[in-house]
Design an enzyme around this catalytic site. Sequence first.
Site, PDB file in Angstrom:
ATOM      1  NE  ARG A   1      87.369  12.332 -13.508  1.00 31.22           N
ATOM      2  CZ  ARG A   1      87.457  11.442 -12.516  1.00 31.22           C
ATOM      3  NH1 ARG A   1      86.423  11.230 -11.720  1.00 31.22           N
ATOM      4  NH2 ARG A   1      88.577  10.779 -12.309  1.00 31.22           N
TER       5      ARG A   1
ATOM      6  CG  HIS B   1      86.579   8.444 -15.995  1.00 30.02           C
ATOM      7  ND1 HIS B   1      86.165   7.440 -16.846  1.00 30.02           N
ATOM      8  CD2 HIS B   1      87.498   9.152 -16.686  1.00 30.02           C
ATOM      9  CE1 HIS B   1      86.813   7.549 -17.993  1.00 30.02           C
ATOM     10  NE2 HIS B   1      87.631   8.571 -17.920  1.00 30.02           N
TER      11      HIS B   1
ATOM     12  CE1 TYR C   1      89.344   8.835  -8.696  1.00 28.67           C
ATOM     13  CE2 TYR C   1      88.112   6.781  -8.842  1.00 28.67           C
ATOM     14  CZ  TYR C   1      88.330   8.075  -9.275  1.00 28.67           C
ATOM     15  OH  TYR C   1      87.536   8.619 -10.241  1.00 28.67           O
TER      16      TYR C   1
END
Length: 404
Positions: free
Chosen positions: A297, A301, A310
Site C-alpha cells: 500500500r 489506509h 508508523y
Amino acid sequence: MTVDSSAASEPRRSAAGKAGTTGSKTGTKRTTRTTAHRTTTKKSTDPELVQLLTPEGERVENAEYDAYVAGITPDELRGLYRDMVLTRRFDAEATALQRQGELGLWASLLGQEAAQIGSGRATREDDYVFPTYREHGVAWCRGVDPTNLLGMFRGVNHGGWDPNTNNFHLYTIVIGSQTLHATGYAMGVAKDGADSAVIAYFGDGASSQGDVAESFTFSAVYNAPVVFFCQNNQWAISEPTERQTRVPLYQRAQGYGFPGVRVDGNDVLACLAVTKWALERARSGEGPTLVEAYTYRMGAHTTSDDPTKYRADEEREAWEAKDPILRLRRYLEASNHADEGFFAELEVESEALGRRVREAVRAMPDPDNFAVFENVYADGHALVDEERAQFAAYQASFADVEGA
C-alpha cells in the site's frame, strides 16, 4: 520464474496444492528489513512467489503458469497497461476530491493496480465478484462506471450500482464479511451446476477476522467454486503483517485442505496467470484456492490515516522501485509493443477521465437528510418519529440563522 521475495526457501504453494515446485529457484540468504515503528528489525521468513515480470520489466519463464498467458497479444498487454494507468488516475482524482471536501473518505488503491487488474481481467463475464471497499481496479475490469464508486464515499447512496448487472457486488465496509457472502454464493453456484466461479477480495488485515476463517471452513467442506484473493499490502492500517500471523498468509489454506499460492502482486502478468489457474480449478469442481498477492500500500489506509506515523520512508522507497505500472511499461518498450504515441494518447485519455470524475461528483444531488429515519421499523416507531421531529427542528434552525 519463482523468485525469493525476501530470503526464504519455503515452497511457494502449500502442501494442499501440487507437490514440489516447477519454477527455477534463486539462492537463499538471510536478510533483515525495517518493520513497524521504524525500530524493529527481524529476520524474514517470507516465502518464494510466482513472478513473470521482474521489477526491471524483464519477462521470465515459469513452467507452471506460462501457459495461462502464452497467448496474450501486444494489444492485450497495452490494454492491461491502460487499465492500470486509468485506474491510478481515477484513484488520484478521488483522493484529491476528498482533500477538497467533496468526499467524506477515500480508500486508495495506489500500488495495488497490478493485483487488481491482473485478477480482474482473469474473470469471465459469468463469474461473480465480491469486493471489499478498495477494489476500484476490479470494478473497472467488471465494467462498473468509476463515478458510481464515489456515491457511497460522498454519502449520497449505499453503493450506486446494480450488483447483478456486472456480477460485481456492492462494496463491503464490514471487514471480512464478504468472504462469507462469496462462499454462500459459490455453494449455490455448485448446487445449480453452473459453469462459473466466485472470487472474493480481502486484505491482510481481514485475514485475521473470524468470518474469513469460517469461509475457509465452509468452502473446503463443501468444495465451493470460490477463489479467495488476498491483497497482502503488508499493513492493516498501522499493524504490519508479522503482528497478525506467524506464517505466510497463503500457507493458511493448508490447514483447511485446499491450495494456497503467493504471487508477486506488483506483476500484472503473474496475477493474471495465477488467478486464471485458480478460477479454472474452481469451475472444474476442484474447490477453493487462496491466492495471496504480495504487494504494498503506497499511500494511506484511507484519507483519514497518516502512514508516516508508523512506517519508514525507506520501506516505501524500496517498493516504489517495484511500481507495477512502470514495470509493465519497461516491458512494453523493451519488446517494442508500445511507442511514445500510445503513451501520449493514454495521457490525454487519463486527464479526460479525471475531469469527468470531478464533474460527476460535483453534480451528484445532495442526499435526503431525512432518509436515515426511513425503513428503521416496518410499521414505524414513536421514538423514531420523535427523533425525526427533533432533527427537523435542528435543520430549521440553520434556515433561521441564514434569514436573520
